[in-house]
Design an enzyme around this catalytic site. Sequence first.
Site, PDB file in Angstrom:
ATOM      1  N   HIS A 115       5.609 -21.193  -2.317  1.00  0.00           N
ATOM      2  CA  HIS A 115       5.847 -20.126  -3.385  1.00  0.00           C
ATOM      3  C   HIS A 115       4.840 -19.212  -3.189  1.00  0.00           C
ATOM      4  CE1 HIS A 115       5.636 -18.565  -7.723  1.00  0.00           C
ATOM      5  NE2 HIS A 115       6.674 -19.217  -7.944  1.00  0.00           N
ATOM      6  N   ASP A 124      -0.235 -28.052  -3.713  1.00  0.00           N
ATOM      7  CA  ASP A 124       0.245 -27.116  -4.746  1.00  0.00           C
ATOM      8  C   ASP A 124       1.334 -28.218  -5.689  1.00  0.00           C
ATOM      9  OD1 ASP A 124       1.970 -25.860  -6.666  1.00  0.00           O
ATOM     10  OD2 ASP A 124       2.304 -24.162  -5.037  1.00  0.00           O
ATOM     11  N   GLN A 162       5.413 -28.631  -8.496  1.00  0.00           N
ATOM     12  CA  GLN A 162       6.579 -29.241  -8.921  1.00  0.00           C
ATOM     13  C   GLN A 162       6.550 -30.640  -8.533  1.00  0.00           C
ATOM     14  OE1 GLN A 162       9.216 -27.591 -10.171  1.00  0.00           O
ATOM     15  NE2 GLN A 162       8.584 -25.446  -9.709  1.00  0.00           N
ATOM     16  N   LYS A 168       5.254 -26.815 -16.811  1.00  0.00           N
ATOM     17  CA  LYS A 168       6.454 -27.254 -15.924  1.00  0.00           C
ATOM     18  C   LYS A 168       6.252 -28.936 -15.935  1.00  0.00           C
ATOM     19  CE  LYS A 168       6.143 -23.779 -12.361  1.00  0.00           C
ATOM     20  NZ  LYS A 168       7.198 -22.889 -12.476  1.00  0.00           N
ATOM     21  N   CYS A 184      10.533 -16.958  -5.897  1.00  0.00           N
ATOM     22  CA  CYS A 184       9.491 -16.465  -5.574  1.00  0.00           C
ATOM     23  C   CYS A 184       9.117 -17.302  -4.332  1.00  0.00           C
ATOM     24  CB  CYS A 184       8.200 -16.967  -6.715  1.00  0.00           C
ATOM     25  SG  CYS A 184       8.593 -15.905  -8.101  1.00  0.00           S
TER      26      CYS A 184
HETATM   27  N1  PLP Z   1       3.927 -23.402  -6.861  1.00  0.00           N
HETATM   28  C1  PLP Z   1       5.301 -23.576  -7.064  1.00  0.00           C
HETATM   29  C2  PLP Z   1       5.672 -24.550  -6.117  1.00  0.00           C
HETATM   30  C3  PLP Z   1       5.902 -23.360  -8.144  1.00  0.00           C
HETATM   31  O1  PLP Z   1       7.230 -23.617  -8.261  1.00  0.00           O
HETATM   32  C4  PLP Z   1       5.561 -22.394  -9.198  1.00  0.00           C
HETATM   33  C5  PLP Z   1       6.316 -21.869 -10.292  1.00  0.00           C
HETATM   34  O2  PLP Z   1       7.335 -21.902 -10.199  1.00  0.00           O
HETATM   35  C6  PLP Z   1       4.006 -22.184  -9.060  1.00  0.00           C
HETATM   36  C7  PLP Z   1       3.327 -22.476  -8.070  1.00  0.00           C
HETATM   37  C8  PLP Z   1       3.361 -21.025 -10.097  1.00  0.00           C
HETATM   38  O3  PLP Z   1       3.349 -21.838 -11.251  1.00  0.00           O
HETATM   39  P1  PLP Z   1       2.889 -21.004 -12.414  1.00  0.00           P
HETATM   40  O4  PLP Z   1       3.501 -19.783 -12.778  1.00  0.00           O
HETATM   41  O5  PLP Z   1       2.857 -22.034 -13.578  1.00  0.00           O
HETATM   42  O6  PLP Z   1       1.193 -20.666 -12.281  1.00  0.00           O
END
Ligand code: PLP
Length: 405
Positions: free
Chosen positions: A123, A200, A203, A226, A364
Amino acid sequence: MSYDINKIRSYFPVLNQQVYSKPLVYLDSAASTQKPVQVLEAEKRLHNEYYGNIHRAAHYMADKATADFEVVRNQVKLFINASSTEEIIFTKGTTESVNLVAFSFGERFISEGDEIIVSEMEHHSNIVPWQLMAERKKAIIKVLPFNDKGELLIDKLDELITPRTKILTVAHISNVLGTVNPIKEIITKAHQKNVAVFIDGAQGFQHSVVDVKNLDADFYAFSAHKAYGPNGVGILYGKKFWLEQMPPYQGGGEMISEVTFSGTTFNELPYKFEAGTPNITSVIAFGATLDLLQEVGLGNITAWEEKIIKLATNELKKINEVRSYGEASKKSGVISFNHNKIHPYDLGMLLDKTGVAVRTGHHCADPVMQHFNIPGTVRISFGMYTSEEDIALFIQNLKRIITMF
Ligand code: PLP
């Protein structure tokens, strides 16, 4: 398996409604999950009974709020099997957690010419902060690629990791491809060459049991919103070994020990990384989420979601005009797909009109789109409350739209 989907859905009354006079089918949990009544009640209780600013408590309500806030830190610690609450830092989300580590780890451990490995399926939140740090420190970003099935080419690590590699960052589960990455294997490989690993888990946390001690992860980040929790809270797990050596990310109240104009000393962990008033309400309400996850059992949720993703995958496979992206042997949480004629934005809009909420676009994750040379996809994503009826309605409406087209 006894999984009482009706009982679980009763915790999420928002799901039981009609949009455009059609039953709502919520398939956008990877963007943000819906919140159970337990979380909403915890928020209400705090504001009705004992709201106060924390950690500077000189009165009953602030004292109680502080105690509850710290109870949640301990709950998180137990939930992910961290060694100590000093290793649990509250941020505002995964994005802030990545920025914190990229900045602070970078300041302390990265020099000109050092290398950072970032996987190709990340992401943007797990790419850009590392790029900013690399630019500042004149370091080099290297990419760990994936194959067309959406599986990382782990063997490539043998050549990618050099004596200059300091940290590797990778998603637990891809937000586009649904790939469940073999993070334990990646961490073991990286550690053999003294490379730290950032996971990260945006998910990951809500779809699989996370044991940071067993994984031996150096950092693991996720977002409460999430995982059925409130907005505005992220959790960053970091090994004390690293956190102790890393400088603060932001300055302000709470993160200091003493401030004078000739110099400032910093607070102990985890407060060193929690400048300013945190999101008190949401952290405390996140405790109710953790209780719920404990009650239902993350293992049971994982098993249920496996059934749901298999069902949706098989049904989509029967539609000739549809191509799915991501065919890893272990998948969870999301399916991305395209129709051979209908643009993903149009398809998303049309599905919405049938009551089906999906996400469209690049999610993203531009490098994933570049890999497949596509502008975007339609993404359906699941949660503990996704039912077989949801999948049936989605497939039925998708087929109807395709026929109409
Ligand atoms: N990393 C991954 C794999 C994500 O799917 C997301 C959000 O969709 C993020 C990071 C960013 O998360 P946040 O917007 O809650 O900071």
